[in-house]
Scaffold this motif. Structure first.
Motif, PDB file in Angstrom:
ATOM      1  N   ASN A   1      32.246  90.715 135.362  1.00  0.00           N
ATOM      2  CA  ASN A   1      32.203  90.637 136.553  1.00  0.00           C
ATOM      3  C   ASN A   1      31.432  89.583 136.906  1.00  0.00           C
ATOM      4  N   GLY A   2      32.223  88.399 136.985  1.00  0.00           N
ATOM      5  CA  GLY A   2      31.601  87.054 137.003  1.00  0.00           C
ATOM      6  C   GLY A   2      30.863  86.628 135.692  1.00  0.00           C
TER       7      GLY A   2
ATOM      8  N   ILE B   1      38.219 110.506 139.356  1.00  0.00           N
ATOM      9  CA  ILE B   1      37.024 109.816 139.937  1.00  0.00           C
ATOM     10  C   ILE B   1      36.676 108.515 139.319  1.00  0.00           C
ATOM     11  N   ILE B   2      36.710 107.520 140.151  1.00  0.00           N
ATOM     12  CA  ILE B   2      36.496 106.116 139.795  1.00  0.00           C
ATOM     13  C   ILE B   2      35.164 105.698 140.695  1.00  0.00           C
ATOM     14  N   THR B   3      34.323 105.216 140.032  1.00  0.00           N
ATOM     15  CA  THR B   3      33.090 104.806 140.699  1.00  0.00           C
ATOM     16  C   THR B   3      32.263 103.639 139.984  1.00  0.00           C
TER      17      THR B   3
ATOM     18  N   LEU C   1      24.366  97.185 148.606  1.00  0.00           N
ATOM     19  CA  LEU C   1      23.708  96.401 147.877  1.00  0.00           C
ATOM     20  C   LEU C   1      24.268  95.658 146.568  1.00  0.00           C
ATOM     21  N   ALA C   2      25.182  96.399 145.828  1.00  0.00           N
ATOM     22  CA  ALA C   2      25.782  96.021 144.709  1.00  0.00           C
ATOM     23  C   ALA C   2      27.247  96.119 144.756  1.00  0.00           C
ATOM     24  N   PRO C   3      27.964  95.457 145.639  1.00  0.00           N
ATOM     25  CA  PRO C   3      29.215  95.647 145.791  1.00  0.00           C
ATOM     26  C   PRO C   3      30.163  95.255 144.593  1.00  0.00           C
ATOM     27  N   ILE C   4      31.150  95.839 144.418  1.00  0.00           N
ATOM     28  CA  ILE C   4      32.296  95.369 143.629  1.00  0.00           C
ATOM     29  C   ILE C   4      33.443  94.678 144.645  1.00  0.00           C
ATOM     30  N   THR C   5      33.988  93.713 143.790  1.00  0.00           N
ATOM     31  CA  THR C   5      34.790  92.716 144.416  1.00  0.00           C
ATOM     32  C   THR C   5      36.268  93.370 144.644  1.00  0.00           C
ATOM     33  N   GLU C   6      36.887  93.215 145.888  1.00  0.00           N
ATOM     34  CA  GLU C   6      38.083  93.785 146.081  1.00  0.00           C
ATOM     35  C   GLU C   6      39.186  93.727 144.884  1.00  0.00           C
TER      36      GLU C   6
ATOM     37  N   LEU D   1      42.009 111.112 144.532  1.00  0.00           N
ATOM     38  CA  LEU D   1      41.071 110.275 144.040  1.00  0.00           C
ATOM     39  C   LEU D   1      39.778 110.273 144.786  1.00  0.00           C
ATOM     40  N   VAL D   2      38.630 110.122 144.088  1.00  0.00           N
ATOM     41  CA  VAL D   2      37.491 110.489 144.790  1.00  0.00           C
ATOM     42  C   VAL D   2      36.242 109.287 144.114  1.00  0.00           C
ATOM     43  N   ASP D   3      35.465 108.792 144.918  1.00  0.00           N
ATOM     44  CA  ASP D   3      34.296 107.797 144.752  1.00  0.00           C
ATOM     45  C   ASP D   3      33.206 108.609 145.103  1.00  0.00           C
ATOM     46  N   PRO D   4      32.336 109.138 144.213  1.00  0.00           N
ATOM     47  CA  PRO D   4      31.160 109.733 144.697  1.00  0.00           C
ATOM     48  C   PRO D   4      29.914 108.983 145.114  1.00  0.00           C
ATOM     49  N   MET D   5      29.958 107.510 144.668  1.00  0.00           N
ATOM     50  CA  MET D   5      29.085 106.541 145.162  1.00  0.00           C
ATOM     51  C   MET D   5      29.753 105.452 145.771  1.00  0.00           C
ATOM     52  N   CYS D   6      30.470 105.586 146.802  1.00  0.00           N
ATOM     53  CA  CYS D   6      31.390 104.743 147.301  1.00  0.00           C
ATOM     54  C   CYS D   6      30.814 103.523 147.937  1.00  0.00           C
ATOM     55  N   GLY D   7      29.333 103.334 148.181  1.00  0.00           N
ATOM     56  CA  GLY D   7      29.013 102.288 148.909  1.00  0.00           C
ATOM     57  C   GLY D   7      29.952 101.831 150.037  1.00  0.00           C
ATOM     58  N   SER D   8      30.018 100.418 150.020  1.00  0.00           N
ATOM     59  CA  SER D   8      30.956 100.145 151.259  1.00  0.00           C
ATOM     60  C   SER D   8      32.222 100.369 151.485  1.00  0.00           C
TER      61      SER D   8
END
Length: 398
Positions: free
Chosen positions: A371-372, A312-314, A172-177, A195-202
């Protein structure tokens, strides 16, 4: 070989990361301004910058700059630029985007129209024709006007560089590559650490991290519009750059998950939403890094990791929908508790929610990132790290 002034537009607030990328590629910096890094490079640099750089939105070739306060000045100044050095007689050319900030000429549509007419006039005189069929290679032009100063560039990338080719589906709310890669570099993470993203989405953060770990060039599996500019970029340069990218890939890591030194890569992504983890897995597979990423449906409240040191990066939710805002205090409190349960770890969070620090705690560093058009905050928590595990320079290669 002829050199050009190239421009790498990037995210506001992360210019230093893009500058470091340019230097690592071996090119000389000319300017660093808000959201833009300029450097000198030849035709080979156009190929390599597009294929290897992770953080810019595109690579532009500067044709010229000038001051214009009237439409006639804009026409004449544009006409004076050496368009024939770049655009052949059968080239298709147009002003694909114009922006104007604090300038007397503020109608971007009129800027585009008048500059196109001036280009036609210049090229018509040079080639001795009055009409152009424009059936050949495409040469899109991008124009930036700030306080009546115009910068005119050819877009060598075509589609934005954030379109690596692996993310066909997203949350729903992606971060760009490109932003994810820049934040990873800014954080100081490298493949020596978990490295862990605990709310990784896509899965953008963990996929970009895995590509960095395996030395996969972000542009090696896509095309660029300037590949057809054979009038001044030899095709061999593209072949050589793609070959260079292929030779750099750490295939042993991709096949075994282990570095040459025998260290296992630890990159993990979790999300409470069971619908997005299959999407993340598909994206990781397309990127070629699915074997070195662990993806799992898991609630943030159940977060744990046995590793001594890591990151952690998220990119947590920040209340895009009004009904979501009620859940943010609990969510950010759970994120803080997850971080505090770890040993010598760092945590980096990008969010647009201005109350984040009330629940995460005061950050060691807080950087504003655009971000934009959206202002976000990149909070860095490194106080729990031991001296041995302090962040590396963000530009350090894996």
């Amino acid at each position: 070989m002829k050199t050009f002034e190239l421009v790498a537009p990037c995210h506001f607030g992360l210019e230093a990361v893009t500058k470091k990328e340019v230097i690592d590629l071996g090119y000389d910096i000319t300017t660093v301004t808000d959201g833009r890094v300029g450097f000198i490079g030849d035709a080979d640099a156009i190929c390599r910058a597009n294929i290897f750089m992770r953080t810019p939105e595109r690579i532009l070739l500067k044709v010229g700059s000038f001051k214009a306060e009237t439409w006639e000045e804009l026409f004449q100044a544009t006409k004076k630029l050496p368009w024939e050095e770049y655009i052949p007689v059968d080239g298709s050319f147009w002003v694909t985007k114009a922006s104007s900030v604090k300038s007397k000429l503020f109608s971007t549509r009129d800027i585009q129209s008048i500059m196109k007419k001036a280009m036609v006039a210049r090229l018509g005189e040079h080639f001795g024709i009055s009409q152009f069929e424009e059936h050949g290679a495409k040469y899109p032009v991008r124009v930036f006007a700030y306080k009546d100063e115009f910068t005119v560039c050819l877009d060598t990338s075509g589609e934005s560089l954030h379109k690596r080719g692996y993310r066909l589906k997203q949350g729903l709310a992606p971060i760009t590559e490109t932003l994810a890669a820049a934040l990873l570099m800014q954080s100081g993470w490298n493949r020596d650490h978990a490295l862990v993203d605990p709310m990784c989405g896509s899965g953008t953060f963990v996929i970009e991290a895995a590509m960095m770990a395996a030395n996969i060039a972000p542009g090696m599996d896509r095309a660029f519009i300037s590949e057809t500019w054979t009038n001044f970029i030899d095709k061999k340069l593209w072949y050589n750059a793609f070959d260079e990218a292929n030779e750099m890939v750490d295939n042993q890591l991709l096949e075994t998950g282990m570095t040459a030194e025998g260290k296992k890569i630890d990159i993990q992504g979790y999300d409470i939403n069971p619908d997005v983890i299959p999407v993340a897995r598909e994206n990781a597979e397309r990127a070629g890094v699915d074997k070195i990423i662990h993806l799992q449906v898991r609630d943030l409240a159940d977060f744990s990791h046995s590793g001594k040191a890591g990151y952690i990066i998220t990119n947590p939710p920040y209340g895009e929908r009004i009904e979501d805002k009620r859940n943010l205090p609990m969510l950010y409190t759970e994120l803080k508790e997850a971080y505090q349960s770890l040993d010598s770890w760092a945590m980096h969070v990008i969010t647009a929610w201005e109350d984040s620090e009330k629940y995460l705690g005061k950050a060691d560093k807080n950087r504003k990132i655009y971000n934009g058009m959206m202002k976000t905050y990149f909070y860095s928590y490194t106080g729990r790290m031991t001296n041995q595990n302090k962040p590396h320079d963000f530009g350090k290669k894996a």
